[in-house]
Design an enzyme around this catalytic site. Structure first.
Site, PDB file in Angstrom:
ATOM      1  N   ARG A 156       0.852  -1.184   0.000  1.00 24.36           N
ATOM      2  CA  ARG A 156       0.000   0.000   0.000  1.00 24.36           C
ATOM      3  C   ARG A 156       0.886   1.232   0.000  1.00 24.36           C
ATOM      4  O   ARG A 156       1.909   1.286   0.722  1.00 24.36           O
ATOM      5  CB  ARG A 156      -0.901   0.036   1.250  1.00 24.36           C
ATOM      6  CG  ARG A 156      -2.069  -0.915   1.227  1.00 24.36           C
ATOM      7  CD  ARG A 156      -3.105  -0.552   0.163  1.00 24.36           C
ATOM      8  NE  ARG A 156      -4.248  -1.439   0.189  1.00 24.36           N
ATOM      9  CZ  ARG A 156      -4.376  -2.558  -0.541  1.00 24.36           C
ATOM     10  NH1 ARG A 156      -3.412  -2.924  -1.374  1.00 24.36           N
ATOM     11  NH2 ARG A 156      -5.473  -3.287  -0.462  1.00 24.36           N
TER      12      ARG A 156
ATOM     13  N   GLU B 235      -3.925   7.079  -4.652  1.00 27.15           N
ATOM     14  CA  GLU B 235      -4.396   6.443  -5.890  1.00 27.15           C
ATOM     15  C   GLU B 235      -5.740   7.035  -6.278  1.00 27.15           C
ATOM     16  O   GLU B 235      -6.544   7.338  -5.403  1.00 27.15           O
ATOM     17  CB  GLU B 235      -4.515   4.932  -5.666  1.00 27.15           C
ATOM     18  CG  GLU B 235      -3.151   4.307  -5.581  1.00 27.15           C
ATOM     19  CD  GLU B 235      -3.175   2.783  -5.441  1.00 27.15           C
ATOM     20  OE1 GLU B 235      -4.195   2.161  -5.766  1.00 27.15           O
ATOM     21  OE2 GLU B 235      -2.147   2.247  -5.006  1.00 27.15           O
TER      22      GLU B 235
ATOM     23  N   HIS C  53      -1.203  -0.291  -9.744  1.00 31.68           N
ATOM     24  CA  HIS C  53      -1.784  -1.241  -8.778  1.00 31.68           C
ATOM     25  C   HIS C  53      -2.290  -2.504  -9.488  1.00 31.68           C
ATOM     26  O   HIS C  53      -3.501  -2.790  -9.501  1.00 31.68           O
ATOM     27  CB  HIS C  53      -2.906  -0.570  -7.969  1.00 31.68           C
ATOM     28  CG  HIS C  53      -3.175  -1.287  -6.680  1.00 31.68           C
ATOM     29  ND1 HIS C  53      -3.604  -0.651  -5.540  1.00 31.68           N
ATOM     30  CD2 HIS C  53      -3.072  -2.601  -6.345  1.00 31.68           C
ATOM     31  CE1 HIS C  53      -3.767  -1.532  -4.563  1.00 31.68           C
ATOM     32  NE2 HIS C  53      -3.444  -2.726  -5.039  1.00 31.68           N
TER      33      HIS C  53
HETATM   34  C1  DGY Z   1      -5.585  -6.517  -2.369  1.00 34.45           C
HETATM   35  O1  DGY Z   1      -6.172  -7.580  -2.546  1.00 34.45           O
HETATM   36  O2  DGY Z   1      -5.665  -5.873  -1.351  1.00 34.45           O
HETATM   37  C2  DGY Z   1      -4.778  -6.019  -3.498  1.00 34.45           C
HETATM   38  O3  DGY Z   1      -4.118  -4.836  -3.224  1.00 34.45           O
HETATM   39  C3  DGY Z   1      -5.575  -5.894  -4.761  1.00 34.45           C
HETATM   40  O4  DGY Z   1      -4.641  -6.106  -5.747  1.00 34.45           O
END
Ligand code: DGY
Length: 328
Positions: free
Chosen positions: A243, A272, A290
């Protein structure tokens, strides 16, 4: 067995096979448009269903749970990360939250490994140079990157994805180091020949490449802070597929622009969908939109986990992927 009377609300367009299976099993309300629901729409859906199936980008904060009413009992998130869900607020209202761990770990680790290779070896810089006609023929001194084999990889968060990254990295000759709250299972540590660093600062000072694989929580917000980025050696690289909020992006951009860090590979950003403009412009930074879990296989298996969690809940059992606060 179908639970046709169980009302399930899905917030985003999912792969067709997942939607078909959900619709066959439950009284499902789908969002067939490629458009996220507004806050009001998310709350309205919550008032109408027993199971809410949101995903990344849907903000299920305390205000959402306050508006949800008493009907919704399960939030079955499509995705591993639950930083967009206030799990404590959900639990206080008797709402269980589940996610979809494991199924995307290998694909996500592939992307981390791709960045671990791409950034030191200047893969994207090379592609761009070729595309703009800057390739004048092979040269002994042009486009030199750094060797990956033999370097020290520091994994922050050696969980499912972190372990899958470490396995790949070992095959490429990297030495595995990691920082977790606690050491991992000693058998896995031995197999990976991994070195545990209880002190993150001490690890960062010694690593050539750092891979972020921990979840975003209040404790990991800006874990790679300005001060910590300043501890890293100037030849080091940072890779993040977890993240964006875990890195202080402005501090990262400052460090890279000033040559105090060699580069970065980032699949995720603090704000984002807008990437940091300075990082976008930096030649030694590779940014991806992402997409670490973006394979057809992962997305279908994520949908299957959502369905398994809902079915277990509907059958009166504890869903297998419950988020237990403190263990996430
Ligand atoms: C998640 O599953 O949290 C991922 O970041 C999506 O790709």
């Amino acid at each position: 067995m179908p639970h046709r009377r169980l009302k399930v609300g899905v917030t985003r367009k999912l792969p067709d096979t997942v939607e078909q299976r959900l619709a066959a099993l439950f009284d499902t309300s789908l969002n067939l448009k490629e458009r996220p629901l507004s806050r009001d729409e998310l709350a309205a859906l919550a008032q109408d269903v027993a199971v809410h199936a949101p995903t990344l980008g849907d903000q299920l904060d305390a205000a959402f749970f306050a508006r949800a009413g008493g009907r919704m009992k399960l939030v079955a998130n499509f995705g591993a990360g639950v930083d967009h869900i206030d799990v404590a607020a959900a639990n206080e209202r008797g709402v269980i939250v589940t996610n979809t761990p494991s199924v995307l770990a290998e694909d996500a680790a592939d992307m981390a490994m791709a960045l671990i290779l791409a950034v030191p070896r200047r893969l994207v810089e090379g592609v761009r140079a070729l595309e703009r006609g800057a390739f004048a023929g092979w040269s002994p001194t042009w486009m030199l990157g750094r060797r990956v084999k033999g370097k020290k990889l520091g994994v922050i968060g050696l969980g499912r994805v972190g372990e899958a990254v470490a396995r790949r990295a070992r095959a490429f000759g990297l030495a595995i180091h990691y920082h977790n709250r606690k050491p991992i299972n000693p058998h896995i540590e031995e197999e990976l020949e991994a070195t545990y660093w209880p002190d993150l600062d001490a690890m960062l000072k010694r690593m050539d490449i750092v891979s972020i694989n921990c979840p975003a929580t209040p404790q990991t917000h800006h874990l790679l802070s300005r001060a910590r980025l300043a501890m890293m050696p100037p030849h080091a690289y940072v890779v993040n597929i977890s993240r964006g909020e875990i890195i202080d992006e402005e501090a990262l951009a400052d460090a890279i622009e000033a040559g105090r860090l060699a580069g970065a590979g980032l699949d995720v950003f603090e704000k984002e969908p807008r990437p940091n403009a300075r990082l976008l412009a930096a030649p030694s930074v590779v940014l991806l939109p992402h997409m670490a879990s973006a394979t057809i296989e992962s997305r279908i298996e994520m949908g299957e986990r959502v369905i398994i969690n809902i079915k277990m809940f509907a059958d009166g059992h504890k869903p297998p992927d419950r988020i237990i606060l403190g263990l996430e």
